[in-house]
Design an enzyme around this catalytic site. Structure first.
Site, PDB file in Angstrom:
ATOM      1  N   GLY A  21      -6.115 -10.688   8.508  1.00 61.67           N
ATOM      2  CA  GLY A  21      -5.017 -11.028   7.828  1.00 61.67           C
ATOM      3  C   GLY A  21      -3.820 -10.381   8.719  1.00 61.67           C
ATOM      4  O   GLY A  21      -3.033 -10.800   8.688  1.00 61.67           O
ATOM      5  N   ASP A  22      -4.127  -8.872   9.031  1.00 60.03           N
ATOM      6  CA  ASP A  22      -3.082  -7.990   9.486  1.00 60.03           C
ATOM      7  C   ASP A  22      -2.726  -8.660  10.736  1.00 60.03           C
ATOM      8  O   ASP A  22      -1.730  -8.398  11.309  1.00 60.03           O
ATOM      9  CB  ASP A  22      -3.637  -6.566   9.497  1.00 60.03           C
ATOM     10  CG  ASP A  22      -3.792  -6.104   8.030  1.00 60.03           C
ATOM     11  OD1 ASP A  22      -3.026  -6.459   7.119  1.00 60.03           O
ATOM     12  OD2 ASP A  22      -4.563  -5.308   7.768  1.00 60.03           O
TER      13      ASP A  22
ATOM     14  N   THR B 102      -2.212 -18.380   4.418  1.00 63.49           N
ATOM     15  CA  THR B 102      -3.336 -18.232   5.240  1.00 63.49           C
ATOM     16  C   THR B 102      -4.575 -18.876   4.465  1.00 63.49           C
ATOM     17  O   THR B 102      -4.699 -18.384   3.115  1.00 63.49           O
ATOM     18  CB  THR B 102      -3.598 -16.970   5.677  1.00 63.49           C
ATOM     19  OG1 THR B 102      -3.603 -15.961   4.763  1.00 63.49           O
ATOM     20  CG2 THR B 102      -2.601 -16.472   6.493  1.00 63.49           C
TER      21      THR B 102
ATOM     22  N   GLU C 149       0.871  -1.092  -0.006  1.00 63.68           N
ATOM     23  CA  GLU C 149      -0.118  -0.022   0.006  1.00 63.68           C
ATOM     24  C   GLU C 149       0.968   1.113   0.011  1.00 63.68           C
ATOM     25  O   GLU C 149       0.440   2.500  -0.050  1.00 63.68           O
ATOM     26  CB  GLU C 149      -0.858   0.025   1.058  1.00 63.68           C
ATOM     27  CG  GLU C 149      -2.190  -1.046   1.002  1.00 63.68           C
ATOM     28  CD  GLU C 149      -3.087  -0.918   2.140  1.00 63.68           C
ATOM     29  OE1 GLU C 149      -4.136  -1.496   2.088  1.00 63.68           O
ATOM     30  OE2 GLU C 149      -2.736  -0.392   3.161  1.00 63.68           O
TER      31      GLU C 149
END
Length: 299
Positions: free
Chosen positions: A244-245, A213, A135
């Site tokens: 996820g983070d 994942t 990002e």
């Protein structure tokens, strides 16, 4: 130390019955504004897991409230730059099943100059970990620069874009992918099995550690011939935005604490299970004590 070259976003979250369709105007049931961005979320997750992390980011001076909020959570903020540019922001839809759809505006996250990146990396010492997501701009320059300074580069290529395949992924120490990101990078069908994806990773990036994942199924760790699987905990998800983070942050904090990959997977999976049971992004990331309690209760 973990240095996180990461995004800072202001999240605008709307709860809806279903994702809005082309040409449709849909009324939302709830609206909130909060701190987010994959970079910030991962820094917060590391800090809440009692890891040592310093965030490298850019945010509009209008949103300067972000800095003390991060600092109070235990994140190093001395290299968060306040800018005249608008902050990055995300428009997030959360449907009745807890799934999310996100529209992202990069803003200040894409304002890093080569000079700024060199100055940031110059602060590191050999053996430090450099965490990056997809990002912020300049990753093609940052990865080899960090490696040349002796950093261990950890990359979570989310959101996945066509440019990721041209990055020097073989120079990374550890890569985090979900199933869709892995299949896209490897040019394999989205429904490919975990075993097929991991086999292809071994063929193409065998010298790089990979964590794959799989949402409600669990997660894999693979490094050459070494592989471990951790099943997911069965919970009712209401918001998966920061799952996820949360996983990435808790895995890295456990790694920093000297735990082996199976224990890192266990802690990361438990933390993600807690996060999906709360609304919001940064606000859903659990504290270390909550994760310890859940692991004890499910042992």
């Amino acid at each position: 130390m973990i240095f996180n070259f990461g995004s800072i976003n202001i999240d605008h979250t709307y709860r809806v019955a279903y994702f809005v369709r082309p040409g449709e105007t849909l009324e939302s049931n709830e609206y909130s504004v909060g701190l987010g961005g994959k970079g910030v979320n991962q820094s917060l997750a590391i800090a809440r897991a009692k890891g040592a992390v310093s965030h490298w980011g850019r945010v509009s001076s209008v949103d300067a409230w972000v800095v003390p909020e991060l600092e109070s959570a235990g994140v190093g903020v001395q290299d968060v730059e306040l800018t005249a540019e608008p902050s990055g922001h995300a428009i997030i839809q959360i449907d009745a099943r807890g799934e999310n759809a996100i529209l992202l505006f990069s803003g200040a996250n894409h304002g890093f100059t080569p000079e700024r990146m060199k100055a940031l990396v110059a602060q590191t010492t050999p053996g430090d970990t450099m965490l990056i997501q997809n990002e912020c701009n300049g990753l093609d320059q940052l990865i080899p620069l960090a490696v040349s300074h002796g950093c261990k580069v950890v990359f979570n290529p989310a959101p996945m874009t066509s440019g990721v395949s041209s990055l020097p992924l073989d120079q990374c120490k550890l890569l985090f992918f979900n199933r869709t990101e892995a299949a896209t990078l490897l040019e394999m069908p989205l429904e490919s099995s975990a075993s097929d994806l991991l086999r292809r990773f071994n063929e193409t990036l065998g010298s790089v550690e990979v964590v794959l994942t799989l949402g409600g199924e669990g997660a894999w760790y693979q490094y050459n011939s070494e592989a471990y699987f951790q099943p997911a905990l069965k919970v009712q998800a209401i918001d998966t935005t920061a799952a996820g983070d949360t996983f990435v942050g808790y895995f890295l904090a456990a790694r920093q604490a000297g735990l082996e990959p199976p224990q890192c997977l266990q802690r990361a999976t438990a933390a993600a299970a807690l996060s999906v049971q709360k609304h919001g992004a940064a606000s859903s990331i659990p504290m270390e004590e909550e994760v310890d309690r859940l692991i004890y209760e499910t042992a």
